[in-house]
Design an enzyme around this catalytic site. Structure first.
Site, PDB file in Angstrom:
ATOM      1  N   TRP A 357       0.948  -1.171   0.024  1.00 32.94           N
ATOM      2  CA  TRP A 357       0.087   0.158   0.218  1.00 32.94           C
ATOM      3  C   TRP A 357       0.886   1.284  -0.049  1.00 32.94           C
ATOM      4  CZ3 TRP A 357      -1.229   3.341   4.521  1.00 32.94           C
ATOM      5  CH2 TRP A 357      -0.190   3.241   5.492  1.00 32.94           C
ATOM      6  N   ASP A 358       2.128   1.099   0.146  1.00 33.35           N
ATOM      7  CA  ASP A 358       2.990   2.275   0.162  1.00 33.35           C
ATOM      8  C   ASP A 358       3.065   3.037  -1.295  1.00 33.35           C
ATOM      9  OD1 ASP A 358       3.886   0.362   1.914  1.00 33.35           O
ATOM     10  OD2 ASP A 358       5.834   0.721   1.811  1.00 33.35           O
ATOM     11  N   GLU A 488       1.760  -1.418  13.071  1.00 37.85           N
ATOM     12  CA  GLU A 488       1.694  -2.926  12.879  1.00 37.85           C
ATOM     13  C   GLU A 488       2.320  -3.393  14.369  1.00 37.85           C
ATOM     14  OE1 GLU A 488       2.427  -3.918   8.411  1.00 37.85           O
ATOM     15  OE2 GLU A 488       4.310  -3.505   9.612  1.00 37.85           O
ATOM     16  N   LYS A 601       4.406   1.926  16.030  1.00 35.74           N
ATOM     17  CA  LYS A 601       5.427   1.870  14.996  1.00 35.74           C
ATOM     18  C   LYS A 601       5.543   2.889  13.904  1.00 35.74           C
ATOM     19  CE  LYS A 601       7.001  -1.513  11.622  1.00 35.74           C
ATOM     20  NZ  LYS A 601       6.778  -2.888  10.850  1.00 35.74           N
ATOM     21  N   GLN A 602       4.488   3.376  13.651  1.00 34.01           N
ATOM     22  CA  GLN A 602       4.248   4.465  12.569  1.00 34.01           C
ATOM     23  C   GLN A 602       2.890   5.137  12.669  1.00 34.01           C
ATOM     24  OE1 GLN A 602       3.970   1.365   9.504  1.00 34.01           O
ATOM     25  NE2 GLN A 602       2.868   2.909   8.398  1.00 34.01           N
TER      26      GLN A 602
END
Length: 773
Positions: A357-358, A488, A601-602
């Site tokens: 999906w990046d 994640e 994580k992000q």
């Protein structure tokens, strides 16, 4: 974090050789041209730690899934980006001893990636145990002009002795993937042929039967010009080369010029590949190395004219943004809709797959603004062509009626990721694909894309969300259970705010697109309705109900959106309290400990705020940023850019700058201690976003460009150009103000800090400094 790369505006430079950093450098100094690529392995043999890597776009292997416990719905394979036959090798023997920097004393070493002209160079002097010194100067590149070709020049000198040299330029098909699940080789020998100065090797992949033909032609040039040398063939089934012997006196040198072609059966008939490889070699050999280098420089000059960002006063920042732009161009050219942007590009094998999906969430904005519209459109068409597979993927998980779940990881549209918390749960990826359609239409004004392709994808995605929700009697709301959000470090959670929010956004966008297409292109609308067997009245009614009654977790006291149900049950300890020796967490903590922690994580909630920022006032954004940023460890490469953009929007120049440096120098300084596996290609587009959408505040609203620039205190200025609806707009931000110039045939209206400015044709407008400059 490592800090051994020299700061330079146009070059990536390593001086001195540290074997412990070699695999990191092999990633950083990688080269490519969108069709093929090569890690910065040495031409000569090296007995130390190395990750050999040569890659061909579109060629993969379906490695059998390796999991501890099989679950229904698991993909049967994990698609591997293949380490392909290598074309760069030149073995060197000096009086019978191999030239191997692992065994010799290194007196001098320099590796340099010239981004301006698109080539890698390396030079060193090495000493044998008996005192003989050899010097080497090597240059190589993957041609942008002849994108199935590479070339290298390898000059070797005897510095202080007379000696006999043997050089063996070769092709090696006996390569292996470091990430093979069952330690098997993925290639089989097909054929090989030789001619004077030339070798051609054809290998094929097991299972998928991709054929790759690699050809080489070498020539030797002494100081006094071209020389003739006797040669001997060196071959085994998966290896073929030429052994050439010559004598050098002290101070003499000889250069090996090696031309290579790499052809794939994706682009050529298998029966013709060997003949085409030889014909292509004839063509590039006739050009010669110097002409190919000149063409390479010219082609890269055009790339930089379209996409360069120029920063005044900060060499580290300037080097970083150019490095990221350079690697993006090396990875993807946009000329082939079958190809996409792998997370490691041509720099490593980790993660497998061509597409995450990046691409939609991070890469599309870069290509929208820096390349012709067809390039970004090809990224969307890649997903459209995979829609039948997306429907098949959803059906495997129990969905029906044309529901589409696009894969988390794929090569051909089929899901090939084999971690349950990703394959089954990280379903927010559907939202990124729908948003990419919206983003493309918004930016280009190509509304007809919806009628031709986009609406069909939106219907499939909306059908998925309509089946994935649950009605909660307890809440009297629709909920989404058992998901993994962008963060994640949380798996199998209920009501991830980002996932719920994007699900409703997708349904809403589909509901808006249906009447728009019906009104503007009625015939195309009817064709889509027929093709998808769409029940407009029933399905849209269901979607509207879900939109109206979706549940979102919030904390009213703090005024924030909750990442998911129960997030506040965690012990909320800021990440800055973590000992440095425990970072990155994924390399030091158990997965159990990570999942129970509060650490992110992000960007997760903040990812949604970034995408849908016009829904939120500044104070809402500020509250969420202030709550979530201290808990975020940024151990995904995709995280810092989102934080940089939001910090800039909030006027927090210091944090925006720090996050920019982190995303821009992520690989150059090896922030997360994982650059040796390959570069983080897809997150590199986030570096561009950090400047253009962050510091410059670029947005598209109602078909117009808007900017709200800020200038980091360490910068004197920055300047970039973007394509927008048939024109190229150049924006320069400095202490004196904002300069706008464009090359279109008609005047262009641009908004700066909300005020419209008319930029005349082929002219510029200078605006006095605003309150944020």
């Amino acid at each position: 974090m490592k800090n051994y790369i020299k700061h330079d505006e146009w070059n990536i430079i390593e001086e001195g050789f540290n074997p412990a950093l070699n695999k990191v450098s092999e990633s950083i100094f990688s080269i490519g041209n969108g069709r093929m690529g090569q890690r910065a392995n040495f031409e000569e043999r090296y007995g130390g730690e190395s990750l050999q890597g040569s890659y061909v776009a579109g060629v993969y292997y379906p490695d059998k899934t390796r999991v501890g416990w099989w679950k229904n719905g698991y993909p049967e394979y994990f698609a591997k980006v293949l380490n392909a036959p290598s074309w760069i090798g030149i073995d060197v023997f000096v009086d019978g001893e191999p030239l191997d920097l692992h065994r010799l004393e290194i007196l001098r070493f320099r590796r340099q990636l010239c981004m301006k002209d698109g080539y890698l160079s390396r030079s060193f002097t090495a000493r044998f145990e008996d005192g003989r010194e050899v010097a080497v100067e090597a240059t190589r590149f993957c041609s942008l002009v002849d994108d199935e070709c590479g070339a290298l020049s390898y000059r070797i000198s005897a510095r202080n002795f007379d000696g006999r040299f043997v050089v063996i330029p070769y092709l090696d098909g006996g390569v292996r993937n470091m990430d093979s699940n069952y330690d098997e080789t993925f290639w089989e020998y097909v054929a090989a042929s030789t001619a004077p100065n030339r070798s051609v090797l054809t290998m094929r992949t097991k299972k998928t039967d991709f054929w790759v033909t690699t050809g080489m032609h070498y020539e030797l040039l002494a100081d006094e010009g071209r020389i003739q040398c006797s040669e001997q063939d060196v071959r085994r089934d998966d290896y073929i080369g030429k052994s050439v012997t010559f004598d050098l006196a002290a101070g003499q040198s000889i250069a090996v010029r090696k031309y290579a072609v790499v052809l794939s059966s994706e682009n050529h008939p298998k029966a013709d590949m060997e003949a085409r490889a030889s014909a292509m070699l004839d063509r590039v050999v006739a050009k010669g190395f110097d002409r190919m280098m000149a063409e390479q420089s010219e082609a890269w000059g055009q790339k930089w004219e379209e996409s360069d960002i120029r920063i005044g006063g900060d060499i580290a920042a300037q080097q970083a943004i150019r490095f990221n732009i350079f690697q993006l161009h090396q990875t993807y050219s946009g000329e082939d809709e079958r190809l996409n942007i792998g997370p490691k590009g041509f720099t490593g094998e980790k993660y497998g797959g061509a597409t995450y999906w990046d691409t939609e969430a991070y890469c599309l904005p870069f290509y929208l603004a820096t390349a012709p519209p067809a390039v970004a459109k090809n990224l969307l068409l890649y997903r459209y062509r995979h829609l039948p597979k997306a429907i098949e993927n959803a059906r495997k998980l129990g969905f029906d009626g044309g529901a589409a779940l696009f894969p988390m990881v794929t090569m051909n549209g089929e899901e090939c990721h084999n971690e349950w918390e990703i394959t089954f749960e990280e379903i927010h990826r559907n939202g990124a694909i729908a948003f990419a359609i919206y983003n493309y239409v918004r930016y280009t004004g190509d509304d007809e894309y919806l009628a031709d392709y986009g609406l069909e994808v939106l219907i499939g995605i909306a059908r998925f969300w309509a089946q994935r929700v649950n009605w909660s009697e307890y809440r009297q709301r629709y909920v989404i259970l058992g998901v993994t959000g962008p963060n994640e470090y949380e798996n199998n959670v209920n009501n991830n705010w980002y996932t719920n929010t994007m699900a409703v956004w997708c349904l809403t966008y589909a509901l808006e697109a249906l009447p728009a297409v019906r009104h503007a292109w009625p015939a195309k609308y009817e064709a889509v309705i027929t093709r998808t067997a769409f029940d407009e009245r029933h399905e849209t009614g269901t979607w509207e109900t879900i939109v109206e009654k979706m549940y979102y977790p919030v904390d009213g006291e703090r005024g924030i959106f909750l990442q998911q149900d129960g997030f506040l049950d965690k012990e909320l300890v800021p990440a800055e309290s973590l000992p440095a020796e425990q970072r990155p967490l994924n390399q030091h903590w158990s997965w159990d400990r990570i999942l129970r922690s509060c650490y992110i994580k992000q960007a997760d909630v903040l990812q949604g705020i970034y995408l849908l920022e016009d829904r939120f006032d500044l104070e809402t954004i500020r509250r969420n940023v202030d709550f979530y940023e201290p808990l975020t460890v940024h151990e995904s490469s995709l995280s810092p850019c989102v934080h940089a953009i939001l910090a800039a929007k909030l006027g927090d120049e210091e944090r925006a700058y720090q996050f920019y440096l982190r995303t821009a120098r992520l690989d150059l300084d090896d922030y997360n201690n994982d650059t040796e596996d390959g570069l983080h290609i897809t997150s590199m587009a986030g570096t561009w976003m950090s400047i253009v959408e962050g510091f410059a505040g670029m947005r598209v609203r109602d078909g117009r460009l808007h900017f709200s620039p800020m200038l980091p205190v360490k910068w004197q200025s920055y300047e970039f150009s973007i394509r927008f609806r048939g024109t190229v707009l150049t924006v320069k931000v400095s202490r004196s103000g904002v300069l706008l110039a464009h090359s279109g045939s008609d005047p262009l209206t641009v908004f700066v800090f909300g005020h419209p400015y008319r930029v005349p044709r082929e002219a510029s407008v200078e605006l006095a400094g605003g309150h944020r400059i």
